[in-house]
Design a protein around this motif. Structure first.
Motif, short mmCIF file in Angstrom:
data_model
loop_
_atom_site.label_atom_id
_atom_site.label_comp_id
_atom_site.label_asym_id
_atom_site.label_seq_id
_atom_site.Cartn_x
_atom_site.Cartn_y
_atom_site.Cartn_z
N TRP A 200 0.88 -1.13 0.08
CA TRP A 200 0.15 0.12 -0.08
C TRP A 200 0.88 1.20 0.01
CZ3 TRP A 200 -4.96 0.27 -1.11
CH2 TRP A 200 -5.78 -0.90 -0.55
N ALA A 201 1.88 1.41 0.93
CA ALA A 201 2.81 2.47 1.08
C ALA A 201 3.61 2.44 -0.10
CB ALA A 201 3.55 2.25 2.12
N GLY A 202 4.25 1.46 -0.75
CA GLY A 202 4.92 1.72 -1.98
C GLY A 202 4.42 1.99 -3.02
N GLY A 203 3.05 1.23 -3.44
CA GLY A 203 2.19 1.68 -4.58
C GLY A 203 1.91 3.06 -4.54
N LEU A 204 1.24 3.71 -3.41
CA LEU A 204 0.63 4.92 -3.46
C LEU A 204 1.86 6.07 -3.48
CD1 LEU A 204 -2.29 4.84 -0.90
CD2 LEU A 204 -2.28 4.80 -3.30
N MET A 205 3.02 5.46 -2.98
CA MET A 205 4.30 6.52 -3.15
C MET A 205 4.63 6.70 -4.67
SD MET A 205 8.17 6.03 -1.68
CE MET A 205 8.62 4.92 -2.93
N ILE A 206 4.66 5.63 -5.33
CA ILE A 206 4.86 5.65 -6.92
C ILE A 206 3.71 6.61 -7.49
CG2 ILE A 206 4.91 4.31 -8.81
CD1 ILE A 206 5.99 1.92 -6.98
N VAL A 207 2.63 6.36 -7.16
CA VAL A 207 1.62 7.06 -7.74
C VAL A 207 1.76 8.67 -7.47
CG1 VAL A 207 -0.96 7.78 -7.60
CG2 VAL A 207 -0.22 5.35 -7.82
N GLY A 208 2.25 8.91 -6.32
CA GLY A 208 2.32 10.47 -5.79
C GLY A 208 3.77 10.88 -6.69
N ALA A 209 4.56 10.05 -6.66
CA ALA A 209 5.88 10.31 -7.59
C ALA A 209 5.55 10.65 -8.99
CB ALA A 209 6.87 9.51 -7.54
N CYS A 210 4.79 9.86 -9.50
CA CYS A 210 4.29 10.22 -10.91
C CYS A 210 3.70 11.44 -10.95
CB CYS A 210 3.70 8.74 -11.53
SG CYS A 210 4.72 7.50 -11.66
N ALA A 211 2.59 11.76 -10.31
CA ALA A 211 1.84 12.87 -10.30
C ALA A 211 2.55 13.99 -9.95
CB ALA A 211 0.61 12.96 -9.20
N GLY A 212 3.50 14.16 -9.15
CA GLY A 212 4.41 15.22 -9.04
C GLY A 212 5.34 15.51 -10.29
N PHE A 213 5.72 14.33 -10.92
CA PHE A 213 6.36 14.63 -12.14
C PHE A 213 5.69 15.21 -13.34
CE2 PHE A 213 8.10 12.87 -16.30
CZ PHE A 213 9.41 13.22 -16.27
N LEU A 214 4.20 14.59 -13.45
CA LEU A 214 3.55 15.12 -14.48
C LEU A 214 3.46 16.63 -14.12
CD1 LEU A 214 1.16 12.21 -14.71
CD2 LEU A 214 2.70 12.92 -16.50
N ILE A 215 3.26 17.22 -12.95
CA ILE A 215 3.07 18.64 -12.63
C ILE A 215 4.08 19.32 -12.80
CG2 ILE A 215 2.53 20.12 -10.86
CD1 ILE A 215 0.77 17.94 -9.41
N ASP A 216 5.42 18.66 -12.81
CA ASP A 216 6.69 19.57 -12.92
C ASP A 216 7.79 18.55 -13.04
OD1 ASP A 216 8.79 20.85 -13.12
OD2 ASP A 216 8.66 22.06 -11.31
N PRO A 217 8.11 18.19 -14.21
CA PRO A 217 9.12 17.27 -14.21
C PRO A 217 10.68 17.52 -13.96
CG PRO A 217 8.09 17.58 -16.50
CD PRO A 217 7.60 18.48 -15.49
N SER A 218 10.85 18.51 -13.50
CA SER A 218 12.26 18.98 -13.02
C SER A 218 12.16 19.01 -11.59
CB SER A 218 12.45 20.48 -13.48
OG SER A 218 11.69 21.47 -12.95
N PHE A 219 11.20 18.69 -10.83
CA PHE A 219 10.90 18.99 -9.41
C PHE A 219 11.47 17.52 -8.80
CE2 PHE A 219 8.77 19.06 -5.38
CZ PHE A 219 9.42 20.13 -4.94
N ALA A 220 10.68 16.45 -8.97
CA ALA A 220 11.27 15.33 -8.49
C ALA A 220 12.35 14.78 -9.35
CB ALA A 220 10.09 14.02 -8.54
N GLY A 221 13.38 13.97 -8.57
CA GLY A 221 14.57 13.54 -9.13
C GLY A 221 15.66 14.29 -9.37
N TYR A 222 15.87 15.52 -8.35
CA TYR A 222 16.82 16.42 -8.35
C TYR A 222 16.96 17.32 -9.81
CZ TYR A 222 17.97 13.27 -4.64
OH TYR A 222 18.06 12.61 -3.20
#
Length: 330
Positions: A200-222
């Protein structure tokens, strides 16, 4: 501070952290209600200690960010996230519930791992061209040894008599197919660094990371816009490791297939600019080495020293081998 919860997985994303925490608490409440949807028992079967563990981590994280605030000016980076994946959670899982345990774990986390990580990055990694993650996980190992040794001399720190095994919640469930279990185990690996270990934690974390990337690709991942490749490398290395070492999960067992997920796999992507050859080779080498090295080192860990020490030491070894191998091959 919120982003620090997912920085151990190489993307500092508040949305990913929200997903991680929502999934973790969902797994906790499903476990409390004995729901069949609870999935892998949260925090290795230490469900009753989960809220105290999160409390110790949050307290340590807040204090660390306030204490080292002066080092974060003008866009500078410091590994404030290290307390999320090291001492505070380990102390609570070892010694159980209670305000004294929570406070002790939080304080030991503050005074050990962050200073050591900053010292190793500045004086070992940077001068020698070694990935920062090696210094970070080495600091976690050293801090863990210091903290666990200190707890043995503190009169209020007593190990509960009814403590379940530190690990043992990753078993292959006969009610599900091997393929379904493999998917669940891969998802759980994404939250292992935070001592949660829930799909549950791992799956929703991936969903959140992908959502953040779609909002701003330069934000997540340094700011490197490599999050999709980092995620792919992590899924690949976890899947290879779970398939290779699944025998250690049987019969209630557990093994550290998450080691390359949070160390060598993302390092291979970032250090080599997202190269697909580096990604695939790094994932494969990391999967082959991470869990066995951690398992070997765990045999050397004395009682009352949390086995995460062996896991993060394996991360340092695995990352160095992967990085140097790719430098030679590519």
């Amino acid at each position: 501070m919120l982003g620090d919860f997912t920085e151990p997985t190489s993307y500092k994303s508040p949305l990913a952290s929200v997903g991680l925490l929502v999934g973790a608490f969902a797994a906790y409440f499903l476990w409390r209600s004995s729901s069949r949807f609870a999935g892998t028992p949260v925090s290795y079967g230490f469900g009753a200690r989960f809220p105290w563990m999160i409390g110790a981590v949050v307290l340590s994280l807040v204090a660390t960010n306030l204490l080292f605030r002066g080092l974060l000016v003008d866009g500078k980076w410091q590994p404030t996230f290290v307390v999320v994946a090291s001492v505070p959670a380990a102390v609570v899982l070892l010694y159980g519930r209670g305000w004294a345990v929570l406070g002790t774990g939080a304080v030991l986390g503050i005074v050990t791992v962050p200073p050591l990580a900053m010292l190793l990055i500045a004086n070992f990694c940077a001068p020698n061209g070694i990935p920062n993650v090696v210094g970070i996980v080495s600091a976690m190992a050293l801090g863990g040894v210091i903290a666990c040794a200190t707890c043995r001399f503190l009169p209020w720190m007593r190990v509960p008599d009814d403590a379940p095994p530190v690990h043992g919640a990753g078993r292959v469930d006969a009610r599900h197919s091997e393929a379904a279990w493999t998917v669940r185990r891969v998802l759980a690996d994404f939250s292992e660094a935070q001592f949660i270990g829930s799909e549950w934690a791992g799956g929703l974390m991936i969903v959140g990371a992908c959502a953040g990337f779609l909002i701003d690709p330069s934000f997540a991942g340094y700011g490197l816009e490599l999050l999709p490749r980092i995620l792919f490398a992590q899924v690949l290395t976890s899947a290879i490791g779970v398939v290779l070492w699944r025998q250690w999960y049987r019969g209630g067992g557990w093994t550290a297939t998450y080691v390359p997920v949070v160390s060598s796999a993302p390092t291979a992507v970032v250090a080599f600019g997202g190269s697909w050859s580096a990604l695939v080779l790094g994932a494969a080498i990391g999967a082959a080495l991470g869990a066995p090295v951690a398992r070997l080192l765990a045999k050397l860990i004395p009682p009352l020293f949390h086995p995460f020490i062996a896991n993060v030491t394996s991360m340092a070894v695995t990352t160095l081998v992967v990085y140097w191998s790719l430098m030679f091959i590519l």
